[in-house]
Design a protein around this motif. Structure first.
Motif, PDB file in Angstrom:
ATOM      1  N   PRO A 192       0.768  -1.206  -0.108  1.00 43.01           N
ATOM      2  CA  PRO A 192       0.083  -0.453  -0.098  1.00 43.01           C
ATOM      3  C   PRO A 192       1.203   1.106   0.023  1.00 43.01           C
ATOM      4  O   PRO A 192       2.236   1.138   0.694  1.00 43.01           O
ATOM      5  N   THR A 193       0.261   2.582  -0.872  1.00 44.63           N
ATOM      6  CA  THR A 193       1.068   3.709  -0.824  1.00 44.63           C
ATOM      7  C   THR A 193       0.206   4.790  -0.172  1.00 44.63           C
ATOM      8  O   THR A 193      -1.343   4.628  -0.340  1.00 44.63           O
ATOM      9  N   THR A 194       0.549   6.109   0.431  1.00 45.55           N
ATOM     10  CA  THR A 194      -0.460   6.418   1.412  1.00 45.55           C
ATOM     11  C   THR A 194      -1.274   7.876   0.549  1.00 45.55           C
ATOM     12  O   THR A 194      -2.392   7.877   0.513  1.00 45.55           O
ATOM     13  N   TRP A 195      -0.755   8.242  -0.370  1.00 45.35           N
ATOM     14  CA  TRP A 195      -1.874   8.818  -1.694  1.00 45.35           C
ATOM     15  C   TRP A 195      -2.522   7.622  -2.172  1.00 45.35           C
ATOM     16  O   TRP A 195      -3.686   8.168  -2.767  1.00 45.35           O
ATOM     17  N   ASN A 196      -1.856   6.623  -2.751  1.00 43.63           N
ATOM     18  CA  ASN A 196      -3.347   5.376  -3.398  1.00 43.63           C
ATOM     19  C   ASN A 196      -4.128   5.454  -2.792  1.00 43.63           C
ATOM     20  O   ASN A 196      -5.582   5.244  -2.521  1.00 43.63           O
ATOM     21  N   ILE A 197      -3.943   4.926  -0.622  1.00 38.74           N
ATOM     22  CA  ILE A 197      -4.803   4.817  -0.220  1.00 38.74           C
ATOM     23  C   ILE A 197      -5.941   5.867   0.120  1.00 38.74           C
ATOM     24  O   ILE A 197      -7.313   5.968   0.500  1.00 38.74           O
ATOM     25  N   LEU A 198      -5.144   6.696  -0.091  1.00 36.43           N
ATOM     26  CA  LEU A 198      -5.669   8.414   0.382  1.00 36.43           C
ATOM     27  C   LEU A 198      -7.097   8.902  -0.854  1.00 36.43           C
ATOM     28  O   LEU A 198      -8.251   9.251  -0.532  1.00 36.43           O
ATOM     29  N   ALA A 199      -6.376   8.627  -2.325  1.00 35.53           N
ATOM     30  CA  ALA A 199      -7.245   8.971  -3.819  1.00 35.53           C
ATOM     31  C   ALA A 199      -6.946   7.955  -4.412  1.00 35.53           C
ATOM     32  O   ALA A 199      -6.861   8.293  -5.306  1.00 35.53           O
ATOM     33  N   SER A 200      -7.558   6.523  -4.829  1.00 30.97           N
ATOM     34  CA  SER A 200      -6.975   5.794  -5.658  1.00 30.97           C
ATOM     35  C   SER A 200      -7.229   6.252  -7.545  1.00 30.97           C
ATOM     36  O   SER A 200      -6.493   5.639  -7.633  1.00 30.97           O
ATOM     37  N   GLY A 201      -8.177   7.289  -7.351  1.00 28.74           N
ATOM     38  CA  GLY A 201      -8.653   7.046  -8.734  1.00 28.74           C
ATOM     39  C   GLY A 201      -7.206   8.525  -9.107  1.00 28.74           C
ATOM     40  O   GLY A 201      -7.980   8.842 -10.114  1.00 28.74           O
ATOM     41  N   GLU A 202      -7.487   9.626  -8.046  1.00 27.31           N
ATOM     42  CA  GLU A 202      -5.852  10.141  -8.641  1.00 27.31           C
ATOM     43  C   GLU A 202      -4.236  10.277  -8.640  1.00 27.31           C
ATOM     44  O   GLU A 202      -4.374  11.086  -9.224  1.00 27.31           O
ATOM     45  N   TYR A 203      -4.758   9.032  -7.493  1.00 25.17           N
ATOM     46  CA  TYR A 203      -2.501   8.885  -7.393  1.00 25.17           C
ATOM     47  C   TYR A 203      -2.630   7.317  -7.516  1.00 25.17           C
ATOM     48  O   TYR A 203      -2.667   6.471  -6.493  1.00 25.17           O
ATOM     49  N   GLY A 204      -1.573   6.774  -8.334  1.00 26.20           N
ATOM     50  CA  GLY A 204      -1.515   6.092  -8.682  1.00 26.20           C
ATOM     51  C   GLY A 204      -0.303   5.084  -7.843  1.00 26.20           C
ATOM     52  O   GLY A 204       0.008   6.286  -7.799  1.00 26.20           O
ATOM     53  N   PHE A 205      -0.100   3.290  -8.232  1.00 24.22           N
ATOM     54  CA  PHE A 205       0.797   3.092  -6.800  1.00 24.22           C
ATOM     55  C   PHE A 205       2.645   3.978  -8.190  1.00 24.22           C
ATOM     56  O   PHE A 205       3.110   4.103  -7.673  1.00 24.22           O
ATOM     57  N   TYR A 206       2.525   3.991  -9.450  1.00 20.96           N
ATOM     58  CA  TYR A 206       3.445   4.030 -10.352  1.00 20.96           C
ATOM     59  C   TYR A 206       3.734   5.295 -10.215  1.00 20.96           C
ATOM     60  O   TYR A 206       5.397   5.573 -10.367  1.00 20.96           O
ATOM     61  N   ALA A 207       3.256   6.188 -10.371  1.00 18.67           N
ATOM     62  CA  ALA A 207       3.360   7.744 -10.568  1.00 18.67           C
ATOM     63  C   ALA A 207       4.151   8.304 -10.777  1.00 18.67           C
ATOM     64  O   ALA A 207       4.865   9.526 -10.938  1.00 18.67           O
ATOM     65  N   ASN A 208       4.496   7.604 -12.244  1.00 21.78           N
ATOM     66  CA  ASN A 208       5.709   8.006 -13.534  1.00 21.78           C
ATOM     67  C   ASN A 208       4.845   9.386 -13.901  1.00 21.78           C
ATOM     68  O   ASN A 208       3.941   9.758 -14.184  1.00 21.78           O
ATOM     69  N   VAL A 209       5.818  10.594 -14.370  1.00 24.23           N
ATOM     70  CA  VAL A 209       5.628  11.625 -15.013  1.00 24.23           C
ATOM     71  C   VAL A 209       5.321  11.550 -16.027  1.00 24.23           C
ATOM     72  O   VAL A 209       5.872  11.054 -16.991  1.00 24.23           O
ATOM     73  N   ASN A 210       4.037  11.663 -16.945  1.00 20.23           N
ATOM     74  CA  ASN A 210       3.324  12.127 -17.827  1.00 20.23           C
ATOM     75  C   ASN A 210       2.147  12.986 -17.901  1.00 20.23           C
ATOM     76  O   ASN A 210       1.352  12.769 -17.870  1.00 20.23           O
ATOM     77  N   PRO A 211       2.781  13.802 -18.752  1.00 20.42           N
ATOM     78  CA  PRO A 211       2.438  14.511 -20.208  1.00 20.42           C
ATOM     79  C   PRO A 211       0.933  14.292 -20.730  1.00 20.42           C
ATOM     80  O   PRO A 211      -0.192  15.392 -20.350  1.00 20.42           O
ATOM     81  N   ALA A 212       0.780  12.800 -20.915  1.00 21.48           N
ATOM     82  CA  ALA A 212      -0.713  12.933 -21.537  1.00 21.48           C
ATOM     83  C   ALA A 212      -1.907  11.878 -21.163  1.00 21.48           C
ATOM     84  O   ALA A 212      -2.489  11.528 -21.465  1.00 21.48           O
ATOM     85  N   VAL A 213      -1.235  12.258 -19.507  1.00 25.10           N
ATOM     86  CA  VAL A 213      -2.392  11.645 -18.539  1.00 25.10           C
ATOM     87  C   VAL A 213      -2.783  12.732 -17.722  1.00 25.10           C
ATOM     88  O   VAL A 213      -1.490  12.954 -16.605  1.00 25.10           O
ATOM     89  N   ASP A 214      -3.469  13.159 -17.624  1.00 27.99           N
ATOM     90  CA  ASP A 214      -3.855  14.333 -16.280  1.00 27.99           C
ATOM     91  C   ASP A 214      -5.108  13.889 -15.184  1.00 27.99           C
ATOM     92  O   ASP A 214      -5.096  12.865 -14.981  1.00 27.99           O
ATOM     93  N   HIS A 215      -4.669  14.955 -14.134  1.00 23.26           N
ATOM     94  CA  HIS A 215      -4.802  14.708 -13.312  1.00 23.26           C
ATOM     95  C   HIS A 215      -5.901  14.554 -13.135  1.00 23.26           C
ATOM     96  O   HIS A 215      -6.200  15.108 -13.911  1.00 23.26           O
ATOM     97  N   PRO A 216      -7.320  14.225 -12.293  1.00 23.07           N
ATOM     98  CA  PRO A 216      -8.258  14.514 -12.431  1.00 23.07           C
ATOM     99  C   PRO A 216      -8.570  15.629 -12.044  1.00 23.07           C
ATOM    100  O   PRO A 216      -9.846  16.096 -12.931  1.00 23.07           O
ATOM    101  N   ARG A 217      -8.228  16.791 -11.332  1.00 19.70           N
ATOM    102  CA  ARG A 217      -8.619  17.995 -11.998  1.00 19.70           C
ATOM    103  C   ARG A 217      -7.130  18.948 -12.196  1.00 19.70           C
ATOM    104  O   ARG A 217      -7.693  20.271 -11.431  1.00 19.70           O
ATOM    105  N   TRP A 218      -6.746  18.493 -12.841  1.00 17.18           N
ATOM    106  CA  TRP A 218      -5.606  19.271 -13.841  1.00 17.18           C
ATOM    107  C   TRP A 218      -5.209  18.784 -14.849  1.00 17.18           C
ATOM    108  O   TRP A 218      -4.169  17.416 -14.515  1.00 17.18           O
ATOM    109  N   SER A 219      -3.959  19.613 -15.193  1.00 21.79           N
ATOM    110  CA  SER A 219      -3.345  18.997 -16.330  1.00 21.79           C
ATOM    111  C   SER A 219      -2.071  18.930 -16.321  1.00 21.79           C
ATOM    112  O   SER A 219      -1.518  19.432 -15.511  1.00 21.79           O
TER     113      SER A 219
END
Length: 334
Positions: free
Chosen positions: A264-291
């Motif tokens: 488990p990882t903290t931010w994935n536990i807190l908001a799994s739809g916003e913070y994935g396990f891998y969290a690789n920097v990817n300009p093609a995948v927006d955060h649900p609330r910002w680009s």
């Protein structure tokens, strides 16, 4: 010479802070200083980054470190040390960017031990301060990209996580590496109050896949700008994974556990739809609330010097790490 395939950035080729401070002084002399002061604060400019005049010197006493510096030529600008020290996310000290520097100065970082356990042949505990003396520290100047769409360039000092883990003899069952931050509500006001600490269920935990952990870019950092880490930067030891968003860089680590299943990882536990396990920097995948297509680089100066620039896949380290994710859907495994 250092391995040029690592994509490291050399301090001797980076535009230094004084050059930019001199340029800012010239702007003031030409009359821009008053205009800057008169401008209204704007979200993502003054509120996010502040100005040089707002910076305060931390009280915490940092120690010089002995390290080697051999890097290939970069083309980036170092973020001024003062901003690296005063613009931080470390919710254990509070959720405002200035809270870690303001609330962390009484933190006790000596003595400090780090335990390695789980799927290893030789579990053990290391005195971090003794390890610093024999680890063969080196400087790695890396880009740092926050999931909030701002970025820095930081001269970290530390040692490769993979080489550190090898001494504990990982077994064939070790597929992932789990990390845990110190739990001490007396030192961390954010751990004492869920409201003050952003609603996180502490202690903070993070994880990497085994091949990510063993990659030579992955660093356990004990310092920056030639000195030991300050509390707000994760003293005395933290994780740095330059191709991932900054929240993966867990701070003030006390335990590393090698495990078979994805931890488990903290931010994935807190908001799994916003913070994935891998969290690789990817300009093609927006955060649900910002680009995530662009980012604001924190350099020298105040609001007028904030530079918006394109976000690079894997934060610019794709040549070194993209092969780790061959065949993976990076929109699904975000």
């Amino acid at each position: 010479m250092a391995n040029k395939n690592l994509g490291l950035l050399g301090e001797q080729f980076v535009t230094d802070e004084s050059t930019y401070l001199n340029r800012r002084g010239l702007l003031k002399a030409l009359g821009f200083g008053g205009a800057m002061a008169a401008m209204p604060a704007q979200a993502g400019v003054f509120d996010l980054f502040g100005s040089d005049d707002e910076a305060k010197s931390p009280i915490f006493q940092r120690k010089p470190l002995a390290y080697k510096t051999q890097h290939p030529k970069p083309d980036l600008i170092l973020t001024p040390e003062q901003k690296v020290m005063t613009h931080n996310n470390f919710y254990e000290f509070g959720t405002a960017k200035t809270d870690p520097a303001n609330n962390g100065q009484g933190m006790q970082v000596e003595p400090w031990t780090l335990t390695v356990e789980g799927e290893v042949g030789k579990p053990g505990t290391v005195d971090v301060w003794q390890w610093m003396q024999k680890a063969g520290l080196e400087e790695r100047i890396y880009r740092m990209r926050c999931v909030e769409a701002w970025s820095m360039v930081i001269p970290w000092i530390g040692f490769e996580l993979g080489k550190f883990l090898q001494q504990f003899e990982p077994t064939s069952r070790a597929k992932y590496v789990a990390f845990e931050t110190l739990y001490d509500p007396e030192q961390f006001p954010g751990q004492k109050s869920r409201r003050f600490g952003g609603g996180i269920d502490y202690p903070y935990v993070e994880g990497l896949r085994m091949d990510e952990a063993m990659h030579p870019l992955t660093l356990l950092s004990v310092g920056l700008y030639g000195k030991t880490l300050a509390p707000q930067n994760g003293a005395p030891i933290r994780l740095v994974v330059p191709w991932k968003y900054g929240f993966k860089g867990i701070k003030s680590i006390v335990k590393i556990k090698l495990v078979e299943k994805m931890p488990p990882t903290t931010w994935n536990i807190l908001a799994s739809g916003e913070y994935g396990f891998y969290a690789n920097v990817n300009p093609a995948v927006d955060h649900p609330r910002w680009s995530q297509a662009t980012e604001r680089f924190i350099g020298a100066g105040g609001a007028l010097s904030v530079k918006r620039q394109p976000t690079l896949p894997f934060n610019g380290y794709g040549e070194q790490v993209a092969s780790l994710y061959t065949g993976m859907d990076l929109k699904k495994f975000y």
